[in-house]
Structure formats: C-alpha cells, structure tokens
Scaffold this active site. Structure first.
Site, PDB file in Angstrom:
ATOM      1  N   LYS A  45       7.983 -39.337 -28.103  1.00  0.00           N
ATOM      2  CA  LYS A  45       6.977 -40.201 -27.488  1.00  0.00           C
ATOM      3  C   LYS A  45       5.582 -39.538 -27.450  1.00  0.00           C
ATOM      4  CE  LYS A  45      10.353 -42.738 -24.626  1.00  0.00           C
ATOM      5  NZ  LYS A  45      10.669 -43.198 -23.238  1.00  0.00           N
TER       6      LYS A  45
ATOM      7  N   TYR B 244      10.809 -52.837 -26.616  1.00  0.00           N
ATOM      8  CA  TYR B 244      11.200 -52.737 -25.209  1.00  0.00           C
ATOM      9  C   TYR B 244      11.402 -54.100 -24.546  1.00  0.00           C
ATOM     10  CZ  TYR B 244      10.727 -47.650 -24.961  1.00  0.00           C
ATOM     11  OH  TYR B 244      10.913 -46.299 -25.117  1.00  0.00           O
TER      12      TYR B 244
ATOM     13  N   PHE C 139       7.664 -51.843 -14.744  1.00  0.00           N
ATOM     14  CA  PHE C 139       6.987 -50.817 -15.539  1.00  0.00           C
ATOM     15  C   PHE C 139       6.759 -51.228 -16.994  1.00  0.00           C
ATOM     16  CE2 PHE C 139      11.558 -49.720 -15.418  1.00  0.00           C
ATOM     17  CZ  PHE C 139      11.866 -49.726 -16.780  1.00  0.00           C
TER      18      PHE C 139
ATOM     19  N   ARG D 211      22.171 -38.952 -26.141  1.00  0.00           N
ATOM     20  CA  ARG D 211      21.870 -39.231 -24.728  1.00  0.00           C
ATOM     21  C   ARG D 211      22.064 -37.958 -23.893  1.00  0.00           C
ATOM     22  NH1 ARG D 211      19.198 -43.986 -23.559  1.00  0.00           N
ATOM     23  NH2 ARG D 211      19.624 -43.253 -21.452  1.00  0.00           N
TER      24      ARG D 211
ATOM     25  N   THR E 193      16.945 -40.102 -17.665  1.00  0.00           N
ATOM     26  CA  THR E 193      15.635 -40.763 -17.818  1.00  0.00           C
ATOM     27  C   THR E 193      14.561 -40.069 -16.976  1.00  0.00           C
ATOM     28  OG1 THR E 193      16.831 -42.849 -18.097  1.00  0.00           O
ATOM     29  CG2 THR E 193      14.464 -43.001 -17.659  1.00  0.00           C
TER      30      THR E 193
ATOM     31  N   ARG F  24      14.502 -33.616 -21.891  1.00  0.00           N
ATOM     32  CA  ARG F  24      13.676 -34.137 -20.796  1.00  0.00           C
ATOM     33  C   ARG F  24      13.466 -33.098 -19.691  1.00  0.00           C
ATOM     34  NH1 ARG F  24      16.211 -40.263 -21.072  1.00  0.00           N
ATOM     35  NH2 ARG F  24      14.526 -41.223 -22.270  1.00  0.00           N
TER      36      ARG F  24
ATOM     37  N   ASN G  83       8.464 -39.457 -20.628  1.00  0.00           N
ATOM     38  CA  ASN G  83       9.652 -38.599 -20.653  1.00  0.00           C
ATOM     39  C   ASN G  83      10.049 -38.132 -22.053  1.00  0.00           C
ATOM     40  OD1 ASN G  83      10.639 -41.010 -21.560  1.00  0.00           O
ATOM     41  ND2 ASN G  83      12.186 -41.275 -19.965  1.00  0.00           N
TER      42      ASN G  83
ATOM     43  N   HIS H 177      12.997 -41.071 -26.694  1.00  0.00           N
ATOM     44  CA  HIS H 177      13.855 -42.250 -26.578  1.00  0.00           C
ATOM     45  C   HIS H 177      15.116 -41.994 -27.396  1.00  0.00           C
ATOM     46  CE1 HIS H 177      15.391 -46.375 -26.881  1.00  0.00           C
ATOM     47  NE2 HIS H 177      15.631 -46.079 -28.148  1.00  0.00           N
TER      48      HIS H 177
ATOM     49  N   GLU I  47      17.581 -50.967 -33.670  1.00  0.00           N
ATOM     50  CA  GLU I  47      16.369 -50.147 -33.545  1.00  0.00           C
ATOM     51  C   GLU I  47      16.035 -49.448 -34.862  1.00  0.00           C
ATOM     52  OE1 GLU I  47      16.941 -49.360 -28.738  1.00  0.00           O
ATOM     53  OE2 GLU I  47      17.090 -47.659 -30.102  1.00  0.00           O
TER      54      GLU I  47
HETATM   55  P1  ADP Z   1      16.184 -44.497 -21.189  1.00  0.00           P
HETATM   56  O1  ADP Z   1      14.948 -44.238 -22.036  1.00  0.00           O
HETATM   57  O2  ADP Z   1      16.713 -43.224 -20.583  1.00  0.00           O
HETATM   58  O3  ADP Z   1      17.235 -45.304 -21.909  1.00  0.00           O
HETATM   59  P2  ADP Z   1      15.518 -46.941 -19.714  1.00  0.00           P
HETATM   60  O4  ADP Z   1      16.101 -47.687 -20.882  1.00  0.00           O
HETATM   61  O5  ADP Z   1      16.009 -47.260 -18.350  1.00  0.00           O
HETATM   62  O6  ADP Z   1      15.687 -45.360 -19.923  1.00  0.00           O
HETATM   63  O7  ADP Z   1      13.949 -47.142 -19.695  1.00  0.00           O
HETATM   64  C1  ADP Z   1      13.195 -47.129 -20.897  1.00  0.00           C
HETATM   65  C2  ADP Z   1      11.946 -46.307 -20.681  1.00  0.00           C
HETATM   66  O8  ADP Z   1      11.123 -46.947 -19.716  1.00  0.00           O
HETATM   67  C3  ADP Z   1      12.162 -44.898 -20.118  1.00  0.00           C
HETATM   68  O9  ADP Z   1      12.530 -43.942 -21.099  1.00  0.00           O
HETATM   69  C4  ADP Z   1      10.799 -44.603 -19.523  1.00  0.00           C
HETATM   70  O10 ADP Z   1       9.842 -44.223 -20.523  1.00  0.00           O
HETATM   71  C5  ADP Z   1      10.411 -45.956 -18.962  1.00  0.00           C
HETATM   72  N1  ADP Z   1      10.813 -46.074 -17.556  1.00  0.00           N
HETATM   73  C6  ADP Z   1      12.062 -46.235 -17.072  1.00  0.00           C
HETATM   74  N2  ADP Z   1      12.080 -46.303 -15.727  1.00  0.00           N
HETATM   75  C7  ADP Z   1      10.772 -46.194 -15.336  1.00  0.00           C
HETATM   76  C8  ADP Z   1      10.106 -46.181 -14.078  1.00  0.00           C
HETATM   77  N3  ADP Z   1      10.782 -46.290 -12.930  1.00  0.00           N
HETATM   78  N4  ADP Z   1       8.756 -46.045 -14.074  1.00  0.00           N
HETATM   79  C9  ADP Z   1       8.051 -45.925 -15.213  1.00  0.00           C
HETATM   80  N5  ADP Z   1       8.619 -45.930 -16.447  1.00  0.00           N
HETATM   81  C10 ADP Z   1       9.955 -46.050 -16.513  1.00  0.00           C
HETATM   82 MG    MG Z   2      17.299 -47.293 -22.546  1.00  0.00          MG
END
Ligand code: ADP
Ligand code: MG
Length: 139
Positions: free
Chosen positions: A10, A50, A58, A86, A92, A103, A113, A116, A127
C-alpha cells in the site's frame, strides 16, 4: 497448480521505500512472487476493489488512501497461499498483529497498514483478474 493469492503493498509502505523489506518477509515465508507491478490505482479501480466495504464508515478514507500514491500489486503462489499470506501480514490493526508479521513490523495504523491480502480463494481469483492478465503471471 499451487494456490495463488493477491497482494498489494500500500501507499504508506511504498512512500517509505519498504517494497524490498516487505518482499523479503514474503519470500522468507516461502511464498513466491509470480507477478508484480507498480501502479497508481485510479479512483474507479479502488472503489471497485473495496466495493464490499462501501457501507463502512472508513470507505471514503480508504479509497482516498489507496489512490494517494503508488502501490505494488502482486500475485503470490505457494501451499495454502491465501491463509498463509494472511498469517504473514498479521492482524488488520497493527496493535494486534503478532511479532514478525508485516503489519507489526511496518504498519502505521489500522487504515495505513502497509499490505492487502485476499480473504478467500474465490476473492483471490477475482482480485488477481482485476489487475493482471495471464501472461503477466509467470509461475
Ligand atoms: P484486511 O485488509 O485485514 O482484510 P478489512 O478487509 O477488514 O481488513 O479492511 C480492509 C482495509 O480497510 C484494511 O486493510 C484497512 O486499510 C482499512 N480499514 C479497516 N478497518 C478500518 C478502520 N477501522 N479504520 C480505517 N481503515 C480501516
Ligand atoms: Mg479484507
């Protein structure tokens, strides 16, 4: 064929010149980088990517962030690649990520973070197809 997953390094990580360090953690885990390119995600690409998070508070911030700088999109291959990556990424929220995970090592916050990784094999296929043609993946 070995399982594949989709990865993104990212903007918070490319901005800090961490592409090589993230790739070192990926390769040390045994996953193989079989496709990789540095791109600037368009707003439309990020919104589509997304889309599942469209109703989350968010979402707007996430699309802004993902289009704020270059990203490196990748295809990773290996045994149980989806679940394995993962684990290698960590939780996350970096505050909850295990030691040694990407992370934990590099993420700035729950939003910024660093990486992805696909959440399921079905999503990995969707994807990968959004960003790669078959000939760009060399296993
Ligand atoms: P992951 O990337 O671990 O699969 P999610 O699919 O839940 O996590 O969320 C996608 C992305 O959205 C996260 O990697 C992060 O960049 C962002 N994100 C998730 N939760 C939050 C939050 N509470 N506040 C801001 N950004 C968030
Ligand atoms: Mg996800």
């Amino acid at each position: 064929m070995a399982e594949r997953t989709f990865s993104i390094i990212k903007p918070d990580a490319t901005e800090r010149n961490l592409t090589g360090k993230v790739n070192a953690v990926i390769e040390e885990s045994g996953l193989r980088i079989v496709g990789q390119k540095r791109i600037r995600m368009s707003r439309a690409q990020a919104e589509k990517f997304y889309e599942v998070h469209k109703e989350r508070p968010f979402y707007g911030e996430l699309v802004d962030f993902m289009t704020s700088g270059p990203v490196v999109v990748q295809v990773l291959e290996g045994e149980n690649a989806v679940a394995r990556y993962r684990e290698v990424m960590g939780a996350t929220n970096p505050a909850q990520a295990a030691d040694g995970t990407i992370r934990k090592l590099y993420a700035k916050s729950v939003g910024e973070n660093s990486v992805h990784g696909s959440g399921s094999q079905d999503n990995a296929k969707i994807e990968i197809a959004q960003f790669f043609t078959d000939s760009e993946i060399v296993g």
